[in-house]
Motif scaffolding. Structure first.
Motif, PDB file in Angstrom:
ATOM      1  N   ASN A 187       0.822  -1.208   0.000  1.00  0.00           N
ATOM      2  CA  ASN A 187       0.000   0.000   0.000  1.00  0.00           C
ATOM      3  C   ASN A 187       0.857   1.259   0.000  1.00  0.00           C
ATOM      4  N   LYS A 188       1.993   1.213   0.709  1.00  0.00           N
ATOM      5  CA  LYS A 188       2.878   2.373   0.800  1.00  0.00           C
ATOM      6  C   LYS A 188       4.227   2.025   0.207  1.00  0.00           C
ATOM      7  N   SER A 189       4.660   2.813  -0.765  1.00  0.00           N
ATOM      8  CA  SER A 189       5.928   2.571  -1.424  1.00  0.00           C
ATOM      9  C   SER A 189       7.086   3.051  -0.544  1.00  0.00           C
ATOM     10  N   MET A 190       8.263   2.539  -0.829  1.00  0.00           N
ATOM     11  CA  MET A 190       9.460   3.003  -0.162  1.00  0.00           C
ATOM     12  C   MET A 190       9.737   4.459  -0.569  1.00  0.00           C
ATOM     13  N   PRO A 191      10.154   5.303   0.365  1.00  0.00           N
ATOM     14  CA  PRO A 191      10.505   6.679  -0.014  1.00  0.00           C
ATOM     15  C   PRO A 191      11.796   6.691  -0.816  1.00  0.00           C
TER      16      PRO A 191
END
Length: 443
Positions: free
Chosen positions: A435-439
């Motif tokens: 759901n959340k990509s790596m920065p």
């Protein structure tokens, strides 16, 4: 860089506390860790199982190579009843790897803490203070003073209680709340114990690393994980009556369990029994398996709880340590947000309390669900009811049933956050997107 005067005190230098140290170090936030034992790297306790939800954050911190060197991926989960009869294999670990790009991995507590500690910069390692048992927490207008039973004391902005199920920080937080007239008062004994667990570490013998086997039946179940150097088995035993009181176990209690349940087969081939494992034990322990989620996780922006101090699961699903590490991820993100948005030199206690409440709100439903899943798994393995036995033996073995529940679980796991301030390339690619990509470095 965090402003001078902003300092976090972490109580507890276990896997969760050391993860907090890494997260603070990478955020350039000053900290110290107070660990009650003589070393943060301890060769004691049962093995741990790391899941994709924590592995992804640890890999993000650059620990992938070191962790893969000391961990073993789990393969097929074989299961027998008390007589050694096959009750059906579970393919859940392969489903997990398919969905998330990584399987569950078993690791000794020593190896995990060593990897976490050794990946801290040298100056950060010097902030891990040992033989420091927290005895008192005093709050003031600007922060906290944490005292240890050796007479030393430390000033900080706030304290993180990462000191386990019998958390001293949680107890002291309650005392502060009572004395101040706060309405955020936790129960004295927030966890319920329905099961006790005997764990035994013994030589690896003829087993291959990654071998996993469970023995199920009325009144007792076992769960065996084979690591690189040794094998650990956990035995789950229901109490006659659930209790919130802390139980003190004795050597005689362990011997009584072996006397009653020593015949249970532990390995897929049935060649090793619980009695065999106990007689060649490297170490063993008997503990209460508390369950529950604490109502209040923080107080006045000066005390906050993570891991087993805030929520405790039975070990059946291996969620405890993993959930604690993800707590650290979310807490670190929220504290950094508070630091960046504050109009002051550094966040006020009121601003930090908002961050702590946001942290709890993000995590609460997830850990409540995890606690329920773990308890359900333990009840199923000990055949707490005829329905549990029916499902365990005649429904769970069907591959389509396993896939259905693993795919449902994958949607929740995919929502697990990562650090929003540590640039990294994604290394865990599975069928279910995160759901959340790596920065990236720009973030």
């Amino acid at each position: 860089m965090a402003p001078a005067g902003f300092k976090v005190i972490v109580a507890g230098g276990g896997p969760v506390g050391l993860t907090a140290a890494i997260s603070l170090s990478k955020a350039n936030i000053d900290f110290i860790v107070l660990e009650r034992n003589a070393s943060a790297v301890i060769d004691a306790g049962s093995n741990l199982v790391l899941s994709p939800m924590s592995l992804r954050a640890l890999y993000q911190c650059g620990l992938e190579e070191d962790l893969k060197r000391v961990t073993s991926p789990l393969g097929d989960l074989t299961r027998t009843d008390h007589s050694g009869h096959d009750i059906g294999k579970l393919d859940i670990f392969n489903h997990i790897k398919h969905n998330h790009g990584e399987s569950l991995r078993v690791v000794s507590r020593h190896d995990l803490t060593h990897v976490l500690y050794s990946n801290l910069p040298v100056d950060a390692q010097s902030k891990i203070l040992t033989n420091k048992k927290v005895s008192r927490v005093e709050t003031n207008d600007t922060g906290v003073i944490v005292e240890c039973d050796d007479g030393t004391s430390y000033d900080g902005t706030f304290v993180i209680g990462a000191d386990g199920a019998h958390s001293t920080v949680r107890q002291l937080m309650r005392e502060i709340a009572v004395a101040s007239g706060s309405d955020k008062i936790n129960a004295k004994q927030p966890f319920l114990t329905t099961y006790r667990g005997l764990w035994v570490r013994f030589p690896r013998l003829h087993l291959e690393p990654g071998v996993t086997n469970e023995t199920h039946g009325v009144g007792a179940s076992t769960q065996l994980f084979c690591g690189e150097q040794s094998t650990v088995v956990s035995v789950y035993l229901p109490l006659e009556k659930p209790t919130r009181d802390r139980i003190r176990h004795t050597a005689e209690d362990k011997e009584a369990i072996i006397s009653q349940w020593g015949h249970l087969p532990l390995t897929p081939d049935g060649k090793v029994t619980l009695k065999d494992a106990y007689e060649m034990r490297l170490e063993a322990g008997l503990v209460s398996l508390e369950e529950g989620v604490v109502e209040y996780w923080s107080l006045d922006g000066k005390v906050v709880l993570v891991g087993d101090a805030a929520h405790k699961f039975t070990p059946s699903t291996g969620m405890g340590c993993n959930m604690g590490m993800v707590d650290v991820v979310v807490l670190a993100n929220e504290v950094r947000k508070a630091m960046r948005s504050s109009s002051h030199v550094y966040p006020t206690p009121a601003e930090l309390e908002v961050a702590f409440e946001s942290f709890k709100n993000i995590r609460y439903d997830v850990v409540v669900s995890g606690c329920k899943q773990s308890g359900t798994a333990t009840a199923a393995s000990t055949w707490a009811s005829s329905i549990s036995q029916l499902v365990d033996c005649h429904i769970a073995p069907f591959s389509f049933v396993q896939k259905y529940f693993m795919d449902r679980s994958a949607q929740q796991v995919a929502q697990t956050p990562v650090f929003d301030y540590i640039p990294s390339q994604e290394v865990m690619h599975g069928a279910v997107p995160w759901n959340k990509s790596m920065p990236d470095s720009k973030a």
